[in-house]
Scaffold this motif. Structure first.
Motif, PDB file in Angstrom:
ATOM      1  N   ALA A  46       0.827  -1.215   0.000  1.00 46.32           N
ATOM      2  CA  ALA A  46       0.000   0.000   0.000  1.00 46.32           C
ATOM      3  C   ALA A  46       0.857   1.259   0.000  1.00 46.32           C
ATOM      4  CB  ALA A  46      -0.936  -0.002   1.207  1.00 46.32           C
ATOM      5  N   TYR A  47       1.893   1.281   0.848  1.00 50.53           N
ATOM      6  CA  TYR A  47       2.664   2.528   0.915  1.00 50.53           C
ATOM      7  C   TYR A  47       3.561   2.702  -0.310  1.00 50.53           C
ATOM      8  CZ  TYR A  47       7.579   1.611   2.334  1.00 50.53           C
ATOM      9  OH  TYR A  47       8.905   1.289   2.369  1.00 50.53           O
ATOM     10  N   VAL A  92       3.130   8.495   4.566  1.00 45.50           N
ATOM     11  CA  VAL A  92       1.973   7.737   4.061  1.00 45.50           C
ATOM     12  C   VAL A  92       1.189   7.136   5.221  1.00 45.50           C
ATOM     13  CG1 VAL A  92       1.255   5.747   2.658  1.00 45.50           C
ATOM     14  CG2 VAL A  92       3.129   7.217   1.885  1.00 45.50           C
ATOM     15  N   VAL A  93       1.902   6.569   6.187  1.00 44.19           N
ATOM     16  CA  VAL A  93       1.272   5.898   7.325  1.00 44.19           C
ATOM     17  C   VAL A  93       2.353   5.709   8.383  1.00 44.19           C
ATOM     18  CG1 VAL A  93       1.751   3.560   6.459  1.00 44.19           C
ATOM     19  CG2 VAL A  93      -0.196   3.924   7.997  1.00 44.19           C
ATOM     20  N   TYR A  94       1.932   5.595   9.634  1.00 45.11           N
ATOM     21  CA  TYR A  94       2.889   5.140  10.642  1.00 45.11           C
ATOM     22  C   TYR A  94       2.216   4.107  11.533  1.00 45.11           C
ATOM     23  CZ  TYR A  94       0.919   8.515  14.091  1.00 45.11           C
ATOM     24  OH  TYR A  94       0.104   9.226  14.934  1.00 45.11           O
ATOM     25  N   THR A  95       3.046   3.245  12.125  1.00 43.76           N
ATOM     26  CA  THR A  95       2.546   2.197  13.009  1.00 43.76           C
ATOM     27  C   THR A  95       3.165   2.371  14.387  1.00 43.76           C
ATOM     28  OG1 THR A  95       4.315   0.635  12.431  1.00 43.76           O
ATOM     29  CG2 THR A  95       2.310   0.592  11.075  1.00 43.76           C
ATOM     30  N   GLN A  96       2.422   1.963  15.411  1.00 39.62           N
ATOM     31  CA  GLN A  96       2.915   2.090  16.772  1.00 39.62           C
ATOM     32  C   GLN A  96       2.146   1.126  17.668  1.00 39.62           C
ATOM     33  OE1 GLN A  96       2.764   6.134  18.174  1.00 39.62           O
ATOM     34  NE2 GLN A  96       4.390   5.811  19.659  1.00 39.62           N
ATOM     35  N   PRO A 156       7.936   0.334  18.595  1.00 36.59           N
ATOM     36  CA  PRO A 156       8.153   1.784  18.492  1.00 36.59           C
ATOM     37  C   PRO A 156       7.556   2.334  17.207  1.00 36.59           C
ATOM     38  CG  PRO A 156      10.198   0.626  19.018  1.00 36.59           C
ATOM     39  CD  PRO A 156       9.193  -0.418  18.673  1.00 36.59           C
ATOM     40  N   ARG A 157       7.254   3.602  17.219  1.00 30.59           N
ATOM     41  CA  ARG A 157       6.683   4.232  16.027  1.00 30.59           C
ATOM     42  C   ARG A 157       7.604   4.027  14.828  1.00 30.59           C
ATOM     43  NH1 ARG A 157       4.021  10.187  14.881  1.00 30.59           N
ATOM     44  NH2 ARG A 157       4.662  10.318  12.695  1.00 30.59           N
ATOM     45  N   THR A 158       7.000   3.581  13.728  1.00 30.64           N
ATOM     46  CA  THR A 158       7.716   3.423  12.467  1.00 30.64           C
ATOM     47  C   THR A 158       6.986   4.225  11.401  1.00 30.64           C
ATOM     48  OG1 THR A 158       8.424   1.182  13.069  1.00 30.64           O
ATOM     49  CG2 THR A 158       8.557   1.792  10.741  1.00 30.64           C
ATOM     50  N   ASP A 159       7.695   5.154  10.760  1.00 26.45           N
ATOM     51  CA  ASP A 159       7.112   6.003   9.723  1.00 26.45           C
ATOM     52  C   ASP A 159       7.405   5.430   8.341  1.00 26.45           C
ATOM     53  OD1 ASP A 159       6.280   7.724  11.691  1.00 26.45           O
ATOM     54  OD2 ASP A 159       7.936   9.134  11.422  1.00 26.45           O
ATOM     55  N   TYR A 160       6.413   5.523   7.466  1.00 34.20           N
ATOM     56  CA  TYR A 160       6.566   5.078   6.082  1.00 34.20           C
ATOM     57  C   TYR A 160       6.329   6.280   5.167  1.00 34.20           C
ATOM     58  CZ  TYR A 160       6.193   0.395   8.081  1.00 34.20           C
ATOM     59  OH  TYR A 160       6.400  -0.739   8.824  1.00 34.20           O
ATOM     60  N   PHE A 161       7.362   6.652   4.416  1.00 35.76           N
ATOM     61  CA  PHE A 161       7.294   7.828   3.552  1.00 35.76           C
ATOM     62  C   PHE A 161       7.240   7.430   2.083  1.00 35.76           C
ATOM     63  CE2 PHE A 161       9.252   9.393   7.416  1.00 35.76           C
ATOM     64  CZ  PHE A 161       8.610  10.607   7.619  1.00 35.76           C
TER      65      PHE A 161
END
Length: 530
Positions: free
Chosen positions: A235-236, A249-253, A258-263
């Protein structure tokens, strides 16, 4: 049993070696000791493996609705659609009257290469007759699927040809496509229908974009209706073809994640910059919501349709020693504005969770936007236009399109639930294939000229009667136009390929029609986008 205990002890040892000498490791040891007592001392013979499976299922059942146990036997079947391929002979098939009928050979697959044709009946596999034996779909999978490079000998009954035809097919990798259709909906307007986010979706999407751009596409409709999701990465990565590089695009936590950012990032070509519409409905979930949420939060395009499912939990697939696995929820998805996609749920109450769609229907939410209520605490503003959006229960579209039930009757529902419309369509095309192909050699000719007549509908009703579904004249009048549309689409699918079904049926779909209207009157809706 020794293998099972060894596996548990290995897990326990790993807990200790990692320094996790806490309640979790003690509980693991406690469970292993319980299994040892059970196996060594219980008075009667028991299936310890089954008891362990049941215990895992019960434990996961007390958690969120998406943490599940997958048996060894089901692992491959569940992974195949997301991996994007399986190994077999490459045919779309159906079972009618206890006979295996080839609906279509998969393009470029091993069956097409040796000359298997739509309408062929497979009557024998590796010397064993398969007609009139109560054949089921899982039986067909066992007979026709197998390792790449192995052979399958089949006998084919082909209409107008005698005697039976012999074919030797060498199994190969067979693609499972995640894009159902990609075509020019109108001059300049492309349409892509995505059914899941799998390992192959990115490349399929790029191929579809390039195909449509060669046909002079300037604007795009992406249809995510009934797309239940799939891989987060898919998706990302797809979002990178729609957003400029460097956009979140989205982040997970999660508690231990730990927070993971998807750019978004450069994927080998410039992102598509034309006008963009995303179609969603209550069946759009997970990865679909990630894509729709990112497009909405960055004011990149307009979301049309109905509120999405609201599945915003991240699962990791964790293998168990016997080949089974668990999908365990480890984090939550958040859109770029910080919206949680996940709708509320009660721990351990799966039935209530999945009855939510029925509740939406009862509340009128699928028919009237005013029936949808969000608390002020779930209000967010988009990142460019600062328009109001909501979190905590899926993605609310920018433009609401109510569910169309005007054509629905109980008679129509019976035909759909029984599968008789599909079965009749395959049977009818099979009986008329040569004439249809001669009269309509190309889809464009078929779509313009072919009509489902009342006489064809009457054949459907007679077909249903022969299978104990009585005629209902009131229901027929209510659903007549929809039945004709569905049959025309299904005939097109059998004659020209699966994607052509949508080219027929979309023309009467309200969300599709609204999407076209939005693109053709973009200035009226420019307050919703950059």
């Amino acid at each position: 049993m020794k293998k099972l205990l060894s596996a548990f002890l290995l897990v326990f040892a790993l807990f200790l070696s990692a320094g996790a000498q806490n309640n979790s490791s003690f509980s693991a040891y406690k469970f292993v000791r319980f299994i040892q007592y059970l196996s060594g001392n219980y008075v009667d013979t028991i299936n310890v493996n089954q008891l362990v499976d049941d215990a895992i299922v019960e434990i996961l059942g007390q958690l969120d609705p998406h943490s599940i146990y997958i048996s060894k036997e089901d692992v491959q079947a569940m992974n195949e659609p997301l991996e994007g391929n399986f190994e077999g002979i490459g045919v779309e098939f159906n079972i009618l009257n206890d006979t295996l009928i080839v609906v279509n050979p998969i393009s470029g697959g091993p069956s097409e290469r040796v000359g298997i044709m739509a309408g062929d009946r497979i009557v024998e596999i590796n010397g064993k007759p398969i007609t009139n034996i109560g054949l089921k779909i899982p039986d067909v999978h066992k007979l026709l699927r197998g390792p790449k490079g192995t052979r399958v000998d089949v006998k084919i009954l082909r209409k107008g040809v005698s005697p039976l035809l012999d074919f030797t097919i060498i199994r190969d990798k067979i693609p499972i496509y995640s894009i159902d259709a990609a075509y020019m909906a109108r001059p300049g307007v492309g349409y892509i229908k995505i059914n899941r986010f799998a390992a192959t979706t990115e490349q399929e999407f790029v191929d579809a974009l390039e195909k449509l751009e060669k046909e002079k596409m300037t604007d795009l409709i992406i249809d995510l209706r009934n797309n239940g999701g799939g891989f987060l990465n898919s998706a990302y990565e797809l979002a990178s073809y729609l957003l400029e590089p460097g956009k979140l695009v989205v982040y997970t936590q999660g508690r231990n994640s730990p927070r993971t950012d998807y750019f978004s990032h450069f994927r080998g070509r410039k992102p598509f910059r034309g006008r963009l519409v995303i179609i969603t409905d209550e069946g759009s979930a997970s990865a679909s919501e990630i894509l729709a949420g990112a497009i909405q939060d960055w004011d990149r395009g307009i979301v049309v349709g109905r509120r999405t499912f609201g599945k915003g939990l991240v699962q990791n697939q964790l293998p168990l020693p016997d080949g089974s696995m668990i999908r365990l929820t480890v984090a939550k998805y958040y859109t770029p504005t910080g919206r949680a996609i996940q709708k509320p749920y009660k721990m351990g109450d799966v039935k209530d969770y999945y009855s939510d769609l029925d509740k939406r229907y009862s509340r009128g939410e699928l028919f009237n936007q005013d029936s949808i209520h969000f608390p002020d605490s779930l209000k967010y503003t988009t990142l460019v236009k600062k328009k109001l959006v909501y979190g905590g229960g899926g993605i609310m579209p920018d433009i609401f399109v109510p569910l169309d039930t005007a054509y629905y009757s109980e008679y129509y529902g019976k035909l759909v639930r029984s599968g008789l419309i599909n079965q009749f369509a395959i049977t009818w095309v099979d009986a008329n294939r040569e004439l249809l192909k001669k009269k309509y050699p190309k889809f464009e000719v078929y779509n313009k000229s072919f009509e489902v007549t009342d006489a064809i509908l009457d054949e459907l009703f007679s077909y249903a009667e022969s299978r104990q579904i009585a005629r209902d004249n009131t229901g027929i009048q209510t659903s007549k136009a929809e039945l004709k549309l569905q049959l025309k689409g299904l005939f097109a699918q059998s004659l020209f390929g699966s994607g052509f079904y949508y080219q027929v049926t979309n023309e009467r779909n309200e969300s599709f029609i609204k999407s076209l209207e939005v693109i053709s009157n973009w200035t009226r809706y420019k307050h919703l986008v950059q």
